[in-house]
Design an enzyme around this catalytic site. Structure first.
Site, PDB file in Angstrom:
ATOM      1  N   ASP A  51       0.859  -1.181   0.000  1.00  0.00           N
ATOM      2  CA  ASP A  51       0.000   0.000   0.000  1.00  0.00           C
ATOM      3  C   ASP A  51       0.889   1.222   0.000  1.00  0.00           C
ATOM      4  OD1 ASP A  51      -0.176   1.096   3.128  1.00  0.00           O
ATOM      5  OD2 ASP A  51       0.021  -1.098   3.020  1.00  0.00           O
ATOM      6  N   ASP A  68      -9.565   3.840   6.307  1.00  0.00           N
ATOM      7  CA  ASP A  68      -8.399   3.784   7.195  1.00  0.00           C
ATOM      8  C   ASP A  68      -8.731   4.593   8.443  1.00  0.00           C
ATOM      9  OD1 ASP A  68      -6.006   4.091   8.491  1.00  0.00           O
ATOM     10  OD2 ASP A  68      -4.944   5.006   6.804  1.00  0.00           O
ATOM     11  N   GLU A 101      -7.495   5.565  12.011  1.00  0.00           N
ATOM     12  CA  GLU A 101      -6.344   5.559  12.906  1.00  0.00           C
ATOM     13  C   GLU A 101      -6.407   6.663  13.968  1.00  0.00           C
ATOM     14  OE1 GLU A 101      -2.464   5.129  11.090  1.00  0.00           O
ATOM     15  OE2 GLU A 101      -3.396   4.689   9.150  1.00  0.00           O
TER      16      GLU A 101
END
Length: 537
Positions: A50, A138, A140
């Site tokens: 990625d 994503d 986080e």
């Protein structure tokens, strides 16, 4: 998250510059540091990477020459940021045969509409398509939200992406973050959202939410300091949990429009007018399609990936790769037999054989050739309805219900009450008779007279155990006597007379009322007459 061995993606340019500096200081000590071991059972897992803008210039041809099979790329962050390398990476990786995917780095806040705005921004930029790695959220950072608030934020973002694409996005998170800030919830696993787990430097990742609801991880980011040919910086390396990446890619379901009906399902409403005929889907998800014929039409069967469904009006198709489905609908073609004669109408392709079946269904859009055939005692007089003319052939194209008329007439009828006819001659329907029936009488003196023209005439009579003797006269002159007795019923017993001269004539059959001893009756039976090249019944 550092204490757990799981780091965050690169959040700012400043942090990245610091990491590069540290890397330069420590490069000479690299031989003293153990590189992260590749994950166990790598042979059964598809390798990938990625990337984001921090990888800089990438030689995608060189990347493609390695074992790297997929690349998941940062597309967006928050509700307005676009990774400046995304479009370039997407085009070049795709051109080199690498399977691509996109992720959105969440920038969580309690601002009204924030998750929907971020989801819309991601979908607008990412160019999500069939064959890509599943799209990714994503997550986080928690942005100061409580566990309940963050769960709702994530749900809202995922729901919006599903609404716009039909795909349940994958979630990227570390075990620590999930357990700490999302309460180790299993809701997302239970509702079909796959997991991309970030857990570095271990032989096997720790999977939160009860091994993700018993389903395990789908992708695993196993290091952030990987090295791949074509990329000069450290790069995140990943594995797909399986040997067939098809199960980690967006599937597509395409319905080919079928005239005569509509095919419907979740996010599908497809007919000959072509509404919504394709959709994206998660791999291995089951989708139920239903075939509904238009008024007057009928559903025949499924084709394509639903062919196994046969003639059931519903079909369950499992999305995996690119699946194509269609259906065949039919309309009836009906032939009405008119006239007092007899014959048949048959079709090509087969399906119709009028006389027994005068209605048959054919696929919409197909061409059907019809053929009319009169029997030996009749003539085809012509078509009506959707067919026209007197030619025995007719071609129709099926676009709706079709009604056709076929007319058959006997060339002439055998009169019972013409001049010289006495008594009431009966009629017997028999398949062995020339015209399907014959006339009979048993009383002595009974006569039946028929008009004809021309120099030749043939009389057909019936023989059998109950038949007796009769006399034939033409224009009032006796020309023959006959005995109709036979042990078994027979037809086409012929009496032919020639040299009668041109012009009109009459033929009379008379019952004599006598028989031979073996006969059981005195009947005389008239089957048909033939003159002028045609048979009359």
């Amino acid at each position: 998250m550092g204490a757990t061995g799981v780091g965050a993606r690169r959040p700012t340019a400043g942090v990245e510059r610091m990491r590069i500096a540290v890397a330069r200081v420590t490069v000479f000590a690299a031989i003293l540091i153990a590189l992260p071991a590749p994950p166990a059972a790598a042979g059964t897992r598809v390798p990938g990477i990625d990337v984001s803008m921090w990888q800089g210039d990438v030689d995608w041809a060189a990347v493609a020459s390695t074992t790297t099979r997929f690349a998941i790329m940062r597309a967006t962050r928050g509700h307005d940021y676009v990774d400046p390398r995304y479009a370039e990476y997407l085009a070049e990786a795709s051109a080199n045969g690498i399977v691509v995917g996109a992720y959105h780095r969440a920038k969580v806040s309690l601002a009204a509409g924030d998750p929907i705005a971020e989801a819309n921004h991601f979908v607008d930029v990412a160019q999500i398509d069939a064959g890509d790695v599943l799209p990714v959220l994503d997550i986080e950072e928690h942005g100061g939200l409580t566990v309940t608030q963050l769960k709702q934020w994530v749900r809202t973002w995922l729901a919006r992406v599903f609404t716009r694409t039909g795909v349940r996005a994958m979630i990227y998170a570390s075990p620590h973050f999930w357990r700490t800030y999302l309460g180790d919830t299993t809701w997302f696993a239970d509702n079909g959202y796959p997991l991309w787990i970030a857990h570095w430097g271990v032989a096997s990742p720790t999977v939160p939410a009860g091994n993700w609801g018993g389903r395990g991880w789908t992708f695993w980011q196993w290091t952030s300091t990987g090295s791949v040919s074509g990329i000069s910086t450290n790069v995140d390396r990943d594995r797909f949990n399986g040997s067939n990446l098809l199960r980690g890619k967006i599937a597509s379901l395409t319905v080919t429009p079928a005239a005569g009906g509509m095919i419907t399902g979740a996010r599908i409403a497809c007919s000959g007018a072509a509404f919504t005929c394709s959709r994206l889907a998660n791999p291995d998800t089951v989708h139920t399609l239903a075939a509904t014929p238009d008024p007057g039409a009928s559903f025949l069967r499924w084709t394509g990936s639903c062919a196994g469904g046969g003639s059931s009006p519903t079909c369950d198709v499992t999305a995996l790769g690119n699946k194509t489905v269609s259906a065949i609908f039919t309309y009836p073609v009906h032939v009405e037999m008119q006239g007092s004669g007899a014959g048949t109408v048959s079709s090509a392709p087969a399906g119709m054989n009028c006389g027994t079946t005068c209605t048959a269904s054919f696929p919409v859009g197909s061409t059907v050739d019809l053929a009319a055939a009169a029997d030996s005692a009749s003539a085809f007089m012509g078509w009506g309805g959707a067919c026209a003319g007197t030619s025995p052939g007719c071609q129709v194209t099926v676009s709706g219900s079709i009604d056709i008329v076929a007319t058959f007439d006997p060339v002439v009828s055998v009169e019972q009450d013409g001049a010289g006819t006495t008594f009431g001659w009966g009629r017997v329907v028999a398949p062995y008779a020339i015209g399907g029936s014959y006339r009979w009488e048993r009383r002595a003196g009974a006569t039946a007279t028929y008009a004809f023209s021309g120099g030749t005439v043939t009389l057909f009579t019936v023989s059998g155990p109950g038949m007796g003797r009769g006399r034939i006269s033409i224009d009032g002159t006796t020309v023959d006597t006959f005995d109709g007795y036979a042990r078994a019923v027979g037809t086409r017993l012929t009496h032919r007379f020639t040299q009668l001269g041109a012009g009109p004539h009459s033929l009379t059959v008379q019952v004599l009322g006598t028989k031979r001893p073996a006969a059981t009756g005195t009947r005389v039976a008239v089957d048909a007459l033939r003159w002028g090249g045609l048979t009359r019944v």
